[in-house]
Scaffold this active site. Structure first.
Site, PDB file in Angstrom:
ATOM      1  N   GLU A   1      14.832 -14.329  14.872  1.00 11.04           N
ATOM      2  CA  GLU A   1      16.230 -14.501  14.486  1.00 11.04           C
ATOM      3  C   GLU A   1      17.146 -14.487  15.698  1.00 11.04           C
ATOM      4  OE1 GLU A   1      20.293 -13.589  13.290  1.00 11.04           O
ATOM      5  OE2 GLU A   1      18.990 -12.332  14.517  1.00 11.04           O
TER       6      GLU A   1
ATOM      7  N   ASP B   1      12.512  -9.001  15.432  1.00 10.32           N
ATOM      8  CA  ASP B   1      12.740  -9.268  16.848  1.00 10.32           C
ATOM      9  C   ASP B   1      14.088  -8.687  17.255  1.00 10.32           C
ATOM     10  OD1 ASP B   1      14.050 -11.367  15.291  1.00 10.32           O
ATOM     11  OD2 ASP B   1      14.536 -12.271  17.236  1.00 10.32           O
TER      12      ASP B   1
END
Length: 458
Positions: A163, A97
């Protein structure tokens, strides 16, 4: 030429030959808008990225590549590859991400299109952390994974899907499915070199505690012409409270916290820091310690935001209630819970005029310090030296990676090393993020060399 140097030369040539493929990987990855926030980007973008990793790492020689849903609802990508009998196990970590692009107008190139400019590759996630994904793929291919030659160690792979959102899905997954993470060495590839071309292991992470402080002085806003003077101004009280968090030199001055720590790793020259941080000409740095001390060995307070009337639209009124968001970074050696108590007590006791103060804890994370005296660190230092031709240095990082503490608690005997391609010029989290392809090439070589030498450790 010795056998070892012959192997290094062969790996170097294989990595170099794979760099066009690495650019293809990164081009595809950057084009996927994998911001793990459905309010900003479609969840399908993250799903598409996860599926890409499943295919790419399967092709690179890993087995049982699949998506695993974590407790925050996002998907991690996991897989493994067996090594020779008795070989150690290495976990390769990254996250897929990315941060949102922020201000599109501030980008000189399209944020979700990998673009080469002046020798660097630009795009959101080009370094953090999709550049590290390209590094992993290149290292595994250089070792012959896609050719079915096998690997010199047992490999586990984990790519996190949230994250950047900090929702903790992977941290919660570790105790639920520890078999996915158990390893002798964990390579957390979400950092980078202290400077471009200087091989670095990040061995220290600051912890974090955030609070929201609310200051109240009146039952409601009052006209500043009629009551200004004796009436206590909540905004003025808040300003005094926040000012008390630093002394006259700019040192963090939260009562009860040690502010005399000294960093024993790489030095951070003042002029380099000024350049890296974008400090304006004529503006001084704050604090009386060395830059590295202030960054990595001492607590640091930051006011992140203030809720009060904006200039445009403000009226002639004394404020009755205002609030601020305050962040305190804490170095290894200071417990985050102790830091929270100290910060709360300081904010409360610093209130002038009997102003009412409420402090609401918002988030917290413990600092981390790696154990660096084991065989993995020796092998990693040697691999980085071969790849770069320079000795490895150790640096800290001001940010927090809570996963490291979770892994250290779950696997206390494992060695944890933080490396990657994210040197200061990458401008991670900012517009115009980029990666220097030489960092992908050198770090991929270093990773391949590490896996080879660690697999044959005595």
């Amino acid at each position: 030429m010795s056998a070892e140097s012959t192997e290094t030369a062969a790996l170097r040539e294989r990595v170099r030959a794979l760099m066009p493929r690495a650019k293809e990987d990164l081009t595809a990855l950057v084009a996927m808008r994998s911001v793990a926030d459905p309010r900003q980007f479609p969840p399908e973008e993250c799903a598409k990225t996860a599926d890409f990793l499943v295919r790419a790492f399967t092709e690179a020689g890993l087995r049982d590549m699949r998506r695993v849903t974590t407790p925050d609802g996002t998907d991690a990508v996991v897989g493994h590859a067996p090594g020779p009998e008795g070989a150690p196990t290495v976990l390769l970590y990254c996250h897929y991400d990315v941060q949102p692009p922020l201000d599109d107008a501030a980008w000189r190139t399209p944020p979700f299109e990998l673009t080469e400019r002046d020798g660097r590759w630009y795009g959101r996630g080009a370094a953090d952390c999709k550049g590290n994904i390209a590094m992993h793929l290149t290292a595994l291919r250089a070792l012959g994974g896609q050719e079915g030659r096998g690997f010199p160690v047992n490999i586990k792979f984990v790519a996190e899907g949230s994250e950047e959102q900090g929702t903790g899905g992977l941290e919660q997954l570790v105790p639920l499915q520890p078999e996915l993470f158990a390893a002798d060495t964990l390579l957390v590839c979400d950092t980078g070199n202290f400077a471009l071309g200087l091989p670095t292991a990040t061995t220290s992470l600051r912890g974090l505690t955030n609070v929201v402080v609310t200051v109240s002085t009146l039952k409601g806003e009052m006209h500043s012409g009629m009551f200004g003077g004796p009436a206590p101004d909540a905004l003025a009280a808040l300003v005094r409270i926040l000012d008390s968090l630093r002394d006259e030199h700019g040192n963090t001055a939260v009562k009860g916290l040690d502010d005399a720590g000294v960093w024993d790793g790489v030095d951070y020259p003042v002029e380099q820091f000024r350049t890296d941080a974008g400090v304006l000409d004529g503006v001084s740095l704050v604090g009386t310690g060395a830059v590295a001390d202030e960054l990595w060995a001492r607590p640091a307070v930051t006011v992140l935001g203030i809720d009060c009337p904006p200039v445009v639209g403000s009226s002639a009124a004394i404020q009755a209630k205002v609030r601020a968001r305050v962040s305190l970074r804490v170095p290894p050696g200071i417990d985050a819970a102790d830091a929270l108590r100290a910060l709360t007590d300081h904010l409360t006791s610093a209130a002038p005029w009997g102003a009412r103060v409420e402090v609401e804890p918002e988030s917290a994370g413990q600092p981390f310090r790696a154990r660096t005296d084991g065989p993995a660190y020796r092998a990693l230092g040697a691999a980085l030296r071969e790849a770069y031709g320079k000795d490895m240095v150790q640096s800290g990082q001001g940010g927090s990676i809570p996963l490291c503490n979770v892994l250290a608690a779950q696997f206390p005997e494992a060695e944890i090393a933080l490396i990657g391609v994210e040197e200061p010029g990458c401008l991670i989290h900012a517009p115009n993020e980029s990666v220097d392809p030489s960092e992908i090439e050198h770090m991929a070589l270093a990773e391949a060399l590490f896996l080879s030498s660690y697999g044959t450790r005595p």
